[in-house]
Design a protein around this motif. Structure first.
Motif, PDB file in Angstrom:
ATOM      1  N   LEU A  77       0.767  -1.111  -0.175  1.00  0.00           N
ATOM      2  CA  LEU A  77      -0.031   0.090   0.075  1.00  0.00           C
ATOM      3  C   LEU A  77       0.812   1.136   0.146  1.00  0.00           C
ATOM      4  O   LEU A  77       1.616   1.295   0.897  1.00  0.00           O
ATOM      5  CB  LEU A  77      -0.921   0.036   1.354  1.00  0.00           C
ATOM      6  CG  LEU A  77      -1.745  -1.303   1.482  1.00  0.00           C
ATOM      7  CD1 LEU A  77      -2.672  -0.984   2.703  1.00  0.00           C
ATOM      8  CD2 LEU A  77      -2.823  -1.220   0.448  1.00  0.00           C
ATOM      9  N   LEU A  78       0.559   2.093  -0.934  1.00  0.00           N
ATOM     10  CA  LEU A  78       1.404   3.435  -0.933  1.00  0.00           C
ATOM     11  C   LEU A  78       0.236   4.388  -0.972  1.00  0.00           C
ATOM     12  O   LEU A  78      -0.655   4.641  -1.791  1.00  0.00           O
ATOM     13  CB  LEU A  78       2.193   3.575  -2.400  1.00  0.00           C
ATOM     14  CG  LEU A  78       2.777   4.878  -2.649  1.00  0.00           C
ATOM     15  CD1 LEU A  78       3.920   4.868  -1.732  1.00  0.00           C
ATOM     16  CD2 LEU A  78       3.515   4.910  -4.101  1.00  0.00           C
ATOM     17  N   LEU A  79       0.533   5.247   0.353  1.00  0.00           N
ATOM     18  CA  LEU A  79      -0.565   6.200   0.536  1.00  0.00           C
ATOM     19  C   LEU A  79      -0.151   7.690   0.060  1.00  0.00           C
ATOM     20  O   LEU A  79       0.991   7.914   0.062  1.00  0.00           O
ATOM     21  CB  LEU A  79      -0.765   6.369   1.993  1.00  0.00           C
ATOM     22  CG  LEU A  79      -1.631   5.380   2.664  1.00  0.00           C
ATOM     23  CD1 LEU A  79      -1.173   3.900   2.392  1.00  0.00           C
ATOM     24  CD2 LEU A  79      -1.787   5.447   4.272  1.00  0.00           C
ATOM     25  N   ALA A  80      -1.148   8.524  -0.056  1.00  0.00           N
ATOM     26  CA  ALA A  80      -0.932   9.650  -0.615  1.00  0.00           C
ATOM     27  C   ALA A  80       0.007  10.749   0.565  1.00  0.00           C
ATOM     28  O   ALA A  80      -0.278  10.376   1.640  1.00  0.00           O
ATOM     29  CB  ALA A  80      -2.159  10.626  -0.903  1.00  0.00           C
ATOM     30  N   PRO A  81       0.745  11.752   0.194  1.00  0.00           N
ATOM     31  CA  PRO A  81       1.054  12.023  -1.341  1.00  0.00           C
ATOM     32  C   PRO A  81       1.898  11.193  -2.062  1.00  0.00           C
ATOM     33  O   PRO A  81       2.950  11.004  -1.797  1.00  0.00           O
ATOM     34  CB  PRO A  81       1.789  13.256  -0.959  1.00  0.00           C
ATOM     35  CG  PRO A  81       2.409  13.220   0.400  1.00  0.00           C
ATOM     36  CD  PRO A  81       1.388  12.200   0.968  1.00  0.00           C
ATOM     37  N   LEU A  82       1.115  10.573  -3.165  1.00  0.00           N
ATOM     38  CA  LEU A  82       2.122   9.629  -4.053  1.00  0.00           C
ATOM     39  C   LEU A  82       3.128  10.052  -4.772  1.00  0.00           C
ATOM     40  O   LEU A  82       4.155   9.507  -5.033  1.00  0.00           O
ATOM     41  CB  LEU A  82       1.149   8.919  -5.045  1.00  0.00           C
ATOM     42  CG  LEU A  82      -0.368   8.476  -4.395  1.00  0.00           C
ATOM     43  CD1 LEU A  82      -1.313   7.998  -5.712  1.00  0.00           C
ATOM     44  CD2 LEU A  82      -0.185   7.343  -3.448  1.00  0.00           C
ATOM     45  N   GLU A  83       3.034  11.582  -5.319  1.00  0.00           N
ATOM     46  CA  GLU A  83       4.258  12.081  -5.826  1.00  0.00           C
ATOM     47  C   GLU A  83       5.339  12.166  -5.097  1.00  0.00           C
ATOM     48  O   GLU A  83       6.512  12.531  -5.465  1.00  0.00           O
ATOM     49  CB  GLU A  83       3.490  13.265  -6.707  1.00  0.00           C
ATOM     50  CG  GLU A  83       3.328  14.490  -5.625  1.00  0.00           C
ATOM     51  CD  GLU A  83       1.769  14.428  -5.156  1.00  0.00           C
ATOM     52  OE1 GLU A  83       1.563  15.342  -4.603  1.00  0.00           O
ATOM     53  OE2 GLU A  83       1.143  13.339  -5.177  1.00  0.00           O
TER      54      GLU A  83
END
Length: 340
Positions: A48-54
């Motif tokens: 799982l990659l949570l925001a802020p994604l950038e």
């Protein structure tokens, strides 16, 4: 060197993730395991990659489900949080991931606010790139025999081949020199000794954890390119199409009609009004244009009623079992043994 991911193996290690999910607006989701989405398969890693994604400093959470599966309360809290309609879930091949997660009690297909970037790639070809029928059928070469496509080209005008994540990245970033080698982590996985059959091993080699982290980062980059270039705004039906895509999974009684590389019919657009028929392969109820006339009328009672997609899947499977035709010419077939 510090890990560029959070490795969660205990209930305590999940607490920061559960807290972060209370305020995040977007999660990129990825699954790894042995024979994912297939009968007898198992999911062993959830990324799982949570925001802020950038933000490059944002670290993915890598959940070891082999050690966490006994902690039902924590997983229930996790899946309840993911089911929230306030969190956008971004996936790639959510059909497969949804089947894998179903074994843990989480129904991705019933979760609100999901975007599948694999489906977005197909919709981009159709709605933005204006891909012709000839170009669409050309993508099936190698998956189906050349002779089959030549003789029955009209049958395949409704069939779209789903891209792998590697091919999607190459397609989207093809002319971007700053992302020239973006798909390298995926392309080199076998060379680096990463195999599907080893995702259940424990302890899990660090290269597997790094790969799982890389996958969700790459899905995130794909999502952001679509977003930044305005393509998501143009694909207005993507979310509802994703719902149909996820709902199509896992209904078939025969394995090959569940795990394959073709987009199920009636996903890109809602089914038109009119007569419907159930396919004996995928078990989906589809409109009349999804079948040949003989299949609709069941003129041959000894044959299955198969939609165009399941007919193609059956031919593909028969081709792989018998790679040579009567003239001794080898059929073209897909060399990747992963049907997804």
């Amino acid at each position: 060197m510090a890990n560029d991911y959070h490795y969660c193996q205990t209930p305590e290690s999940l607490h920061p993730l559960l807290e972060a999910l209370k305020t995040t607006s977007c999660v990129v989701l990825g699954c790894e395991g042995v024979d994912l989405g297939r009968e007898g398969g198992s999911i062993t890693i959830l990324s799982l990659l949570l925001a802020p994604l950038e933000d490059e400093q944002t670290k993915p959470y890598i959940l070891d489900l082999k050690t966490l599966e006994s902690d039902k309360p924590s997983l229930t809290l996790l899946f309840d949080a993911l089911a929230s309609g306030t969190i956008l879930k971004v996936t790639f091949d959510g059909r497969r991931d949804g089947l894998a997660l179903r074994a843990l009690g989480y129904e991705l297909a019933q979760s609100r606010c999901v975007l599948d970037m694999q489906l977005a790639m197909v919709m981009k070809r159709v709605e933005i790139d204006g891909e012709t029928c000839e170009e669409q059928i050309e993508r099936l070469r190698g998956w189906l025999a050349y002779r089959e496509l030549e003789q029955h080209s009209q049958m395949y005008e409704l069939i779209h081949k789903l891209p792998s994540l590697e091919m999607a990245l190459i397609d989207i970033f093809e002319h971007d020199e700053s992302h020239e080698n973006i798909a390298e982590p995926l392309r080199a996985k076998t060379a680096h000794g990463i195999y599907h059959s080893s995702w259940g091993d424990r302890p899990l080699d660090i290269k597997y954890l790094e790969y799982a982290a890389a996958v969700v980062r790459l899905i995130s980059q794909l999502y952001h390119r679509f977003h930044d270039d305005g393509m998501l705004a143009r694909l207005t039906e993507l979310q509802s199409a994703t719902t149909r895509f996820l709902a199509s999974a896992g209904k078939a009684e025969v394995e090959m009609y569940n795990a394959h590389r073709l987009l199920p019919l009636d996903v890109l657009k809602p089914r038109a009004a009119g007569p419907t028929y159930q396919c004996d392969g995928c078990r989906l109820t589809l409109g009349s244009d999804a079948f040949s006339k003989s299949a609709r009328l069941m003129l041959n009672k000894k044959k299955e009623r198969l939609c165009w997609v399941c007919r193609a899947v059956k031919i593909h499977e028969e081709t792989n079992r018998n790679r040579y035709d009567s003239d001794g010419d080898p059929y073209a077939y897909d060399s990747d043994d992963d049907p997804w």
